[in-house]
Design a protein around this motif. Structure first.
Motif, PDB file in Angstrom:
ATOM      1  N   TRP A 262       0.767  -1.157  -0.022  1.00  0.00           N
ATOM      2  CA  TRP A 262      -0.088   0.099   0.231  1.00  0.00           C
ATOM      3  C   TRP A 262       0.717   0.911  -0.394  1.00  0.00           C
ATOM      4  O   TRP A 262       0.427   2.282  -0.952  1.00  0.00           O
ATOM      5  CB  TRP A 262      -0.691  -0.548   1.031  1.00  0.00           C
TER       6      TRP A 262
ATOM      7  N   ASP B  84       2.921   1.701  -3.613  1.00  0.00           N
ATOM      8  CA  ASP B  84       1.941   2.113  -4.424  1.00  0.00           C
ATOM      9  C   ASP B  84       1.170   3.832  -4.521  1.00  0.00           C
ATOM     10  O   ASP B  84       1.614   4.601  -4.793  1.00  0.00           O
ATOM     11  CB  ASP B  84       0.409   1.752  -4.782  1.00  0.00           C
TER      12      ASP B  84
ATOM     13  N   VAL C 179      -0.691   1.870 -11.402  1.00  0.00           N
ATOM     14  CA  VAL C 179      -1.045   1.549 -10.040  1.00  0.00           C
ATOM     15  C   VAL C 179      -2.568   1.233 -10.063  1.00  0.00           C
ATOM     16  O   VAL C 179      -3.316   0.689  -9.890  1.00  0.00           O
ATOM     17  CB  VAL C 179      -1.275   2.217  -9.372  1.00  0.00           C
TER      18      VAL C 179
ATOM     19  N   ARG D 275      -3.998  -3.423 -10.363  1.00  0.00           N
ATOM     20  CA  ARG D 275      -3.856  -3.421  -8.914  1.00  0.00           C
ATOM     21  C   ARG D 275      -5.185  -4.212  -8.302  1.00  0.00           C
ATOM     22  O   ARG D 275      -6.228  -3.983  -8.959  1.00  0.00           O
ATOM     23  CB  ARG D 275      -3.782  -2.620  -7.715  1.00  0.00           C
TER      24      ARG D 275
ATOM     25  N   GLU E  10      -6.257  -3.354  -3.070  1.00  0.00           N
ATOM     26  CA  GLU E  10      -4.717  -3.498  -3.184  1.00  0.00           C
ATOM     27  C   GLU E  10      -5.073  -1.218  -3.428  1.00  0.00           C
ATOM     28  O   GLU E  10      -4.187  -1.128  -2.924  1.00  0.00           O
ATOM     29  CB  GLU E  10      -4.059  -3.617  -4.368  1.00  0.00           C
ATOM     30  N   LEU E  11      -5.892  -1.450  -4.395  1.00  0.00           N
ATOM     31  CA  LEU E  11      -6.041  -0.094  -4.963  1.00  0.00           C
ATOM     32  C   LEU E  11      -6.744   0.941  -3.591  1.00  0.00           C
ATOM     33  O   LEU E  11      -6.186   2.180  -3.417  1.00  0.00           O
ATOM     34  CB  LEU E  11      -7.016  -0.445  -6.500  1.00  0.00           C
TER      35      LEU E  11
ATOM     36  N   THR F 288       7.010  -5.417  -8.079  1.00  0.00           N
ATOM     37  CA  THR F 288       5.682  -4.745  -7.583  1.00  0.00           C
ATOM     38  C   THR F 288       5.211  -6.347  -8.581  1.00  0.00           C
ATOM     39  O   THR F 288       3.512  -6.815  -8.022  1.00  0.00           O
ATOM     40  CB  THR F 288       4.870  -3.295  -8.247  1.00  0.00           C
TER      41      THR F 288
END
Length: 314
Positions: free
Chosen positions: A85, A88, A109, A113, A117-118, A269
């Motif tokens: 987290w 990003d 991003v 994701r 995750e976003l 990533t």
């Protein structure tokens, strides 16, 4: 090792992505003044001769580039050690500071994701910067890209397995018509196109992608002229192809420092996510394995670290 071989090894240590610390320590570190002078005279791409004052001086631009190469390993380690987290959130912040040339990272991003995750990245952004991602994107970006980027970064997509094929086919037709009429109304101004890309699940969009090809005979991203919409479609529908292209561009010797940084970002990533699929697609596209390409281009601890991440990814 003969001195000419040592010269070649040290010169190579300064070329590529990262630096070969071992060669610099074991070879350069033991050279006497005459050997170091010989090195300077035989590397005109690193040093220039001051004929008036009779000495060789570092090329200022190359010294600036070397600073980036020496910290490349450190940056990769720090990025890998971060909570995803935070990672990003910091990638988004850096992209906003750098401006339009880095906005592809925002697409990356937001579109590669998972929903959780976003959401986590948005929470971390609150914690780190006392703002929301959405408000910073909206306040920093003033061009036609703002609407798409805010919508993508605000998304929380459905991640179940159900896809309504009739709806996917209908939306493929909407996209086809929007692209055909882009000369009248730019894609970036079409709210329906933005709605489809920013709200639909990835499985749904992959079905749209398939139906679009049936309708037009070409892939959706091939028909899109707008760079951000093209990147969004690639990240949402064919992420392994997207990351393979990012890696291939980053692994060229003659690229700028920002493109080189994509190598660290992509490997770090994706190592825990889909590196196995990316490696297969990279080999399919370029006829060489990703580890082999990294071995050829990267140097020292940075190279070793990247290869470890690539291998552990399957």
């Amino acid at each position: 090792m003969a001195f000419n071989q040592e010269l070649e090894a040290v010169t190579q240590a300064f070329s590529g992505h990262g630096v070969d610390e071992k060669s610099l320590v074991t070879l350069l570190g033991k050279w006497d003044p005459l050997e170091r002078e010989s090195f300077r005279k035989k590397t005109p791409h690193l040093f220039s001769e001051d004929h008036e004052r009779h000495f060789q001086r570092w090329d200022d631009q190359y010294v600036c580039l070397l600073k980036h190469e020496f910290v490349r390993f450190k940056n990769a380690v720090v990025l890998w050690s971060m909570h995803p987290w935070e990672r990003d959130a910091r990638l988004v912040k850096e992209a906003l500071k750098k401006g339009p040339n880095a906005y592809g990272v925002l697409i990356e991003v937001s579109c590669t994701r998972s929903s959780e995750e976003l959401l986590g990245a948005r929470k971390a952004y609150h914690s780190l910067f006392d703002h929301s991602i959405e408000e910073d994107v909206a306040s920093h970006i003033h061009g036609i890209e703002r609407k798409l980027l805010v919508a993508l970064l605000s998304a929380y997509r459905y991640e179940g397995t159900k896809v309504k094929d009739d709806t996917a086919k209908s939306e493929a037709k909407i996209l086809s018509n929007a692209i055909k009429n882009a000369h009248k109304k730019p894609i970036s101004e079409d709210d329906e196109v933005t709605r489809i890309l920013a709200t639909r699940s990835k499985l749904h969009l992959q079905a749209v992608y398939k139906h679009y090809k049936e309708i037009s005979g070409k892939n959706l991203d091939e028909d899109l002229d707008d760079l951000r919409f093209k990147e969004a479609v690639q990240c949402l529908c064919t992420p392994q192809t997207y990351f393979s292209k990012v890696l291939n561009a980053a692994l060229r010797i003659d690229v700028d420092k920002n493109t080189k940084k994509s190598l660290t970002r992509a490997v770090v990533t994706r190592a825990d996510i889909d590196m196995k699929d990316i490696k297969a697609e990279f080999h399919n596209l370029y006829g060489v394995s990703l580890p082999q390409k990294v071995e050829e281009v990267a140097r020292g601890s940075y190279k070793d670290f990247l290869l470890n991440l690539i291998v552990r990814g399957g």
